[in-house]
Design an enzyme around this catalytic site. Structure first.
Site, short mmCIF file in Angstrom:
data_model
loop_
_atom_site.label_atom_id
_atom_site.label_comp_id
_atom_site.label_asym_id
_atom_site.label_seq_id
_atom_site.Cartn_x
_atom_site.Cartn_y
_atom_site.Cartn_z
N ARG A 255 0.86 -1.18 0.00
CA ARG A 255 0.00 0.00 0.00
C ARG A 255 0.89 1.22 0.00
O ARG A 255 1.89 1.28 0.71
CB ARG A 255 -0.92 0.02 1.23
CG ARG A 255 -2.11 -0.91 1.17
CD ARG A 255 -3.11 -0.48 0.12
NE ARG A 255 -4.34 -1.25 0.16
CZ ARG A 255 -4.53 -2.39 -0.46
NH1 ARG A 255 -3.54 -2.90 -1.18
NH2 ARG A 255 -5.68 -3.03 -0.40
N GLU A 283 -5.70 6.71 -6.45
CA GLU A 283 -5.97 5.78 -7.55
C GLU A 283 -7.36 6.04 -8.09
O GLU A 283 -8.30 6.25 -7.33
CB GLU A 283 -5.85 4.33 -7.05
CG GLU A 283 -4.45 3.99 -6.53
CD GLU A 283 -4.33 2.56 -6.01
OE1 GLU A 283 -5.31 1.79 -6.12
OE2 GLU A 283 -3.27 2.21 -5.48
N HIS A 302 -2.34 -1.19 -9.90
CA HIS A 302 -2.82 -1.94 -8.74
C HIS A 302 -3.45 -3.28 -9.17
O HIS A 302 -4.58 -3.61 -8.82
CB HIS A 302 -3.84 -1.11 -7.95
CG HIS A 302 -3.97 -1.56 -6.52
ND1 HIS A 302 -4.35 -0.72 -5.51
CD2 HIS A 302 -3.75 -2.77 -5.93
CE1 HIS A 302 -4.38 -1.38 -4.37
NE2 HIS A 302 -4.01 -2.62 -4.60
#
Length: 338
Positions: A255, A283, A302
């Site tokens: 993360r 994001e 991601h």
């Protein structure tokens, strides 16, 4: 028009589980798991992905439980579906639920929140090495060069992993898997000894290093695999990153928030650290995000967790969470409703 997939729609005596949005790649894997809810709960799944909260709220009317797939639940939406609706259990499609739902607010509202654990250990570990190999061998760029008729060796000389030192920050399921792969490539592996059980070091063949600065300073590759929680948010600081030696490669598939805000970008601005990232402060990234313009950086959207095997195990756990909730049992509970 959005396709709606339903099970046991005639069983109005059963509670209703709603998945108001779903990633395309999850549709078939989770459908395969729905029979486990037979005679336990009805399911209504909207076979379209959206993050529009007005749409999500409308689709969640009359729902008793929510399956979350890849979008954020704002505080307003959480209040709407719990206070004005019936949702008292939310099952998130992943491990890092703290990035997507305000857990403290869920606790105040007495909404159970569950996640999935270790479903993507191999998926994320493999993606870590996909990113690392792009840094050391530049396969993507070389592929473009060859197809463009450029057979020059300029830029084609790579780095070898064997004999180099991998430093792992976060020796949980993913970090341990990364360590095993690194050792198979002939790397020496060390890991930060921060509240890590001794058996993790034994199982992974990693050398424990108590001081994070020492680990960072003495490694050729740093790979971040910490979970995000209150204890780890911002735990890797600018001062820690100052110990990166020129040429050290940094990979983050965990993360973004486990690194102090702004610290990584500032360190990369010095131009001597190759980096590959799958996670970001915001994001999705926009084309004008400064991180996109760091020379030589490798970025992916991601997707480290997204493999067929991971989806199969992820959806199995999601439905297991639902079964446990309706049976009055606990399974992967992050926030209890009590």
């Amino acid at each position: 028009m959005t396709e709606i997939y339903e099970t046991q729609s005639e069983r109005t005596d059963l509670p209703l589980v709603v998945m108001p949005a779903v990633l395309d790649a999850m549709i078939e894997p989770i459908k395969a798991q729905f029979p486990a809810l037979h005679d336990v709960a009805r399911v209504r799944m909207f076979e379209e992905f959206t993050s529009d909260e007005a749409v999500l709220a409308e689709r969640l009317k009359n729902a008793d439980a929510l399956l979350v797939g890849g979008y954020h639940i704002s505080d307003d939406l959480l209040r709407t579906i719990s206070e004005q609706g019936h949702v008292k259990c939310i099952v998130f499609c992943g491990t890092g639920v703290a990035s997507y739902i305000n857990l403290e607010l869920a606790r105040e509202l007495k909404v159970r929140v569950c996640n999935a654990e270790h479903y993507g250990d191999h998926a994320v570990a493999e993606h870590t090495f996909a990113l690392l190999f792009e840094l050391i061998r530049k396969v993507g760029q070389l592929d473009k060069d060859v197809k463009a008729g450029n057979w020059a060796w300029a830029g084609g000389d790579g780095l070898q992993l064997a004999g180099r030192r991998m430093g792992i920050i976060g020796l949980g399921g993913i970090g341990t898997t990364v360590a095993g792969i690194a050792r198979a490539f002939g790397m020496e592996v060390a890991a930060w000894n921060s509240h890590v059980p001794a058996e993790h070091f034994e199982r992974s063949g990693s050398v424990p290093v108590d001081d994070l600065n020492e680990l960072i300073e003495t490694s050729d590759v740093i790979s971040v695999h910490l979970p995000l929680n209150d204890a780890t948010r911002g735990i890797v600081t600018a001062e820690n990153l100052a110990h990166l030696q020129p040429g050290t490669m940094l990979i983050n598939t965990a993360r973004s928030e486990v690194i102090e805000s702004g610290a990584l970008f500032a360190r990369l601005q010095e131009g001597d650290i190759p980096a590959a990232l799958d996670v970001f402060d915001h994001e999705p990234l926009t084309v004008d995000d400064p991180i996109c313009h760091v020379p030589g950086i490798v970025l992916t959207p991601h997707v480290g967790w997204r493999t067929d095997g991971a989806f199969k195990e992820l959806t199995r756990q999601m439905i297991a969470c639902m079964n446990a909730y309706f049976a009055g049992e606990d399974y992967n509970v992050v926030v209890s409703e009590h």
